[in-house]
Design a protein around this motif. Structure first.
Motif, short mmCIF file in Angstrom:
data_model
loop_
_atom_site.label_atom_id
_atom_site.label_comp_id
_atom_site.label_asym_id
_atom_site.label_seq_id
_atom_site.Cartn_x
_atom_site.Cartn_y
_atom_site.Cartn_z
N SER A 1 0.83 -1.21 0.00
CA SER A 1 0.00 0.00 0.00
C SER A 1 0.86 1.25 0.00
CB SER A 1 -0.95 0.00 1.21
OG SER A 1 -0.22 0.14 2.43
N VAL A 2 1.97 1.23 0.74
CA VAL A 2 2.87 2.38 0.76
C VAL A 2 3.53 2.56 -0.61
CG1 VAL A 2 4.99 3.33 1.75
CG2 VAL A 2 3.29 2.24 3.23
N GLU A 3 3.95 1.45 -1.20
CA GLU A 3 4.64 1.51 -2.49
C GLU A 3 3.67 1.61 -3.67
OE1 GLU A 3 7.81 1.84 -2.73
OE2 GLU A 3 8.37 1.39 -0.66
N GLN A 4 2.35 1.58 -3.36
CA GLN A 4 1.32 1.62 -4.41
C GLN A 4 1.49 0.46 -5.40
OE1 GLN A 4 -1.33 4.58 -4.73
NE2 GLN A 4 -0.85 3.76 -2.73
N ARG A 5 1.70 -0.72 -4.82
CA ARG A 5 1.88 -1.93 -5.60
C ARG A 5 0.72 -2.87 -5.29
NH1 ARG A 5 7.03 -2.98 -4.13
NH2 ARG A 5 6.33 -4.09 -2.28
N SER B 1 0.44 10.40 -4.03
CA SER B 1 -0.53 9.47 -3.45
C SER B 1 -0.01 8.75 -2.22
CB SER B 1 -0.96 8.44 -4.51
OG SER B 1 0.17 7.72 -4.97
N SER B 2 1.30 8.70 -2.05
CA SER B 2 1.90 8.01 -0.91
C SER B 2 3.35 8.48 -0.80
CB SER B 2 1.84 6.50 -1.11
OG SER B 2 2.47 5.82 -0.04
N ALA C 1 6.37 6.67 -0.63
CA ALA C 1 7.15 5.44 -0.77
C ALA C 1 8.63 5.77 -0.79
CB ALA C 1 6.74 4.71 -2.05
N ALA C 2 9.46 4.73 -0.86
CA ALA C 2 10.91 4.94 -0.81
C ALA C 2 11.42 5.73 -2.01
CB ALA C 2 11.61 3.58 -0.73
N ASP C 3 10.75 5.59 -3.16
CA ASP C 3 11.23 6.29 -4.35
C ASP C 3 10.42 7.54 -4.68
OD1 ASP C 3 8.89 5.07 -5.14
OD2 ASP C 3 9.67 4.27 -7.02
N THR C 4 9.48 7.94 -3.82
CA THR C 4 8.63 9.08 -4.13
C THR C 4 9.43 10.37 -4.22
OG1 THR C 4 6.79 7.98 -2.98
CG2 THR C 4 6.54 10.33 -3.45
N GLY C 5 10.46 10.51 -3.38
CA GLY C 5 11.27 11.72 -3.43
C GLY C 5 11.93 11.91 -4.78
N SER C 6 12.50 10.84 -5.34
CA SER C 6 13.14 10.95 -6.65
C SER C 6 12.11 11.14 -7.74
CB SER C 6 14.00 9.72 -6.93
OG SER C 6 13.21 8.54 -6.92
N LEU C 7 10.95 10.50 -7.62
CA LEU C 7 9.88 10.70 -8.60
C LEU C 7 9.38 12.14 -8.57
CD1 LEU C 7 7.74 7.44 -8.12
CD2 LEU C 7 9.26 8.00 -10.03
N PHE C 8 9.27 12.71 -7.37
CA PHE C 8 8.86 14.11 -7.25
C PHE C 8 9.87 15.01 -7.96
CE2 PHE C 8 8.76 18.24 -5.22
CZ PHE C 8 7.40 18.51 -5.10
N ASP D 1 -0.50 18.23 -4.52
CA ASP D 1 -1.74 17.62 -4.03
C ASP D 1 -1.43 16.51 -3.03
OD1 ASP D 1 -4.29 16.67 -3.67
OD2 ASP D 1 -4.80 16.69 -5.81
N LEU D 2 -1.75 16.76 -1.76
CA LEU D 2 -1.54 15.77 -0.69
C LEU D 2 -2.85 15.18 -0.20
CD1 LEU D 2 1.12 17.75 1.41
CD2 LEU D 2 1.54 15.80 -0.10
N ARG D 3 -3.93 15.41 -0.92
CA ARG D 3 -5.22 14.85 -0.50
C ARG D 3 -5.20 13.33 -0.56
NH1 ARG D 3 -9.22 17.89 -4.44
NH2 ARG D 3 -7.45 17.44 -5.84
N ASP D 4 -5.78 12.71 0.45
CA ASP D 4 -5.87 11.24 0.54
C ASP D 4 -4.51 10.57 0.63
OD1 ASP D 4 -8.69 11.42 0.26
OD2 ASP D 4 -8.47 11.53 -1.91
N ASN D 5 -3.48 11.32 0.99
CA ASN D 5 -2.14 10.76 1.14
C ASN D 5 -1.93 10.42 2.62
OD1 ASN D 5 0.71 10.46 1.58
ND2 ASN D 5 1.10 11.52 -0.34
N GLY D 6 -1.93 9.14 2.92
CA GLY D 6 -1.83 8.69 4.31
C GLY D 6 -0.42 8.66 4.86
#
Length: 551
Positions: free
Chosen positions: A85-89, A194-195, A197-204, A222-227
């Motif tokens: 769920s964190v990794e959106q997998r 959306s989350s 995850a470990a690679d979200t920083g590089s994706l951002f 957009d941080l809506r619905d981001n747990g």
């Protein structure tokens, strides 16, 4: 990702060595899962725990008595589900959904997904999954029905245009990017998270690099619905806005706070930035929002956030399973605590789409001449609304909520100056949607039919009359009513609504500049008149069946 896992494994090795010291080898065989849970809680929980709670007879009772919703036991499968769920997998059919009273509405599809290949479309209403009716289910109950092992199939029943369809869809595995970017209206860079995850920083960072090539005039994150997710990811993203300044203060038991700095990058965003939040924005997403907000680098728009200002660590148990446990509390750079409180946005938007509100806030620019602009201040930053955008159907209701929330704090451009909005202007609102237009003093009452006559002061050029310069608009939501025009004589036009008007509803009749007269002169300014469709019970029998409005 590998670096994060190496750090995590190092922590687990230290914990394992600590446990073996606490429980000598001769006694290791007698150590139970309950003993390990007690050990972790006694030594690493965020605050001391009463011994009578630790003495609970089993793990379930212990954690129940602890009364911490973020500290709980996970099986191996539940741990995998958590990581996924964190990794959106996930494994499913590749659709985005929204729950409605009628069922589950498909709001979008992943390209080339099994759902797309099966013929499902956005707008379809799913009524059953494997013959299980979905009406009344929560999202938590619905998703396990749709998802399942890769290669397995699921039967989807859905409605489209009133017709029932059934399709068998084979599930596939997906890894959905946790950061996506695009240019939206008014040359605004948009990044959805959306989350964490470990690679979200590089994706951002990748999204930001691509958007910067298009030179956006502002950004929306957009941080809506981001747990939430990994705190390190929040530090990485924060660095694009605050450099390596202080981003978070973390408090562990019996130790001074750790002052965590954001990760420095090659550049810092220097454009106006809006963060979108709602009541499902939690944990690391709240930490990111507060870090950027405390440094004055962004304003928040939306609803109150969830209020999870604590951090957890996951401890594996030797007999299987995992303990997810609260080990820290965190505060913002200015020592603001959000735990059990949440963050109050700078502009609370509850009725309309906060994204459209934010785009509208970024639609205008003060270049000296201020006609057609409305100004407001949020968190010491100025925003300018272009009323030409505000009066469009897409943004009409969003602008209305801004007027409701800011009220007399708004200012309207007049030449090179700003003037405070008055209470009569706020009540009437026509001049706020159509500044510079003349406000008609006569109200049009539409009774028996949906036709009326528009009388001009002199003969008009019929070729200049079109649906673009005469509009009938529902004043509440900006819906345009289709109109037909019939020439009666040189001065008069019969206007007929092409759809039924709602009884006891307020409308505006807007005549835009552009209509010309036969002598070559033009209608100098636009005109906005009020109109109301009244029910037969409230109509006056002496009123004409086809009213006349004199300009």
């Amino acid at each position: 990702m590998r670096a994060a896992k190496r750090t995590y494994l190092h922590i687990l090795l230290v914990l394992f060595l600590t446990i073996t010291v606490m429980f000598p080898r001769t006694a290791w065989a007698q150590v139970t899962a309950l003993d390990e849970v007690r050990f972790f809680l006694r030594n690493y929980y965020v605050e001391p725990i009463q011994e009578d709670i630790l003495d609970s007879p089993n793990i379930d009772t212990l954690l129940y008595n602890l009364n911490d919703p973020y500290t709980y036991f996970m099986t191996a499968q539940q741990y995998d589900d958590f990581e996924n769920s964190v990794e959106q997998r996930f494994s499913g059919i590749g659709i985005y959904v929204d729950l409605t009273e009628e069922g589950c509405k498909v709001t979008g599809l992943i390209s080339d997904s099994p759902a797309a290949k099966s013929g499902l479309q956005g707008g379809d209403l799913i009524t059953a999954v494997d013959n299980h009716p979905v009406r009344g289910l929560s999202l938590e109950e619905l998703l396990p029905l749709i998802r399942g092992p890769e290669g397995s199939s699921v039967q989807i029943n859905y409605l489209r245009s009133g017709l029932n369809y059934t399709v068998l869809v084979e599930r596939a595995s997906f890894l959905v990017p946790t950061a996506t970017g695009e240019i939206k209206a008014f040359n605004t860079g948009y990044i959805g998270l959306s989350s964490f995850a470990a690679d979200t920083g590089s994706l951002f960072g990748n999204c930001l690099d691509k958007l910067r090539l298009q030179n956006p005039q502002a950004y929306i994150v957009d941080l809506r619905d981001n747990g939430g997710g990994y705190a390190q990811t929040a530090l990485e993203i924060a660095g694009y806005f605050i450099g390596d300044d202080l981003a978070m203060q973390v408090y562990h038991r019996n130790s001074p706070p750790f002052r965590l700095r954001a990760v420095k990058h090659d550049y810092i965003v220097n454009r106006p930035t809006i963060l979108l939040v709602n009541n499902y924005s939690a944990s690391a997403s709240e930490a990111l929002a507060m870090a950027i907000k405390d440094h004055g680098k962004a304003v928040l728009v939306g609803t109150q956030t969830y209020g999870k200002g604590c951090g957890q660590q996951i401890f594996p148990l030797s007999r299987g399973g995992y303990l997810k446990m609260t080990t820290s509390l965190y505060r913002s750079p200015l020592s603001v605590s959000i735990n059990n409180k949440g963050i109050t946005p700078d502009l609370i938007i509850e009725k309309t789409d906060p994204l459209k509100v934010s785009l509208l806030l970024l639609s205008g620019k003060d270049t000296g001449l201020k006609n057609g602009l409305v100004k407001l201040n949020l968190a010491s930053q100025s925003f300018y609304i272009d009323t030409r955008a505000a009066c469009q159907p897409e943004y009409w209701a969003a602008y209305g909520e801004i007027l409701d929330k800011i009220g007399l704090g708004l200012m309207q451009g007049q030449g090179i100056d700003w003037e405070k909005i008055t209470q009569p202007e706020l009540t009437d609102r026509r001049s706020l949607y159509y500044p510079g237009y003349r406000l008609g003093t006569d109200a049009l009452r539409l009774t028996a039919g949906s036709s009326f006559t528009l009388h001009f002061p002199q003969s008009i050029n019929w070729q200049s009359v079109s649906p673009d310069n005469i509009e009938l608009i529902t004043s509440g939501d900006g819906e345009r009513i289709p109109l037909a025009f019939t020439r009666i004589n040189g001065n008069d036009i019969k206007i007929t609504a092409q759809q039924p008007l709602l009884a006891d509803t307020s409308y505006w009749l807007v005549i835009h500049p552009g209509i010309s007269y036969d002598d070559g002169s033009l209608l100098q300014s636009g005109v906005v008149c009020t109109a109301a469709s009244i029910s037969p019970e409230t109509s006056n029998p002496n009123e004409p069946e086809e009213p006349v409005l004199n300009l």
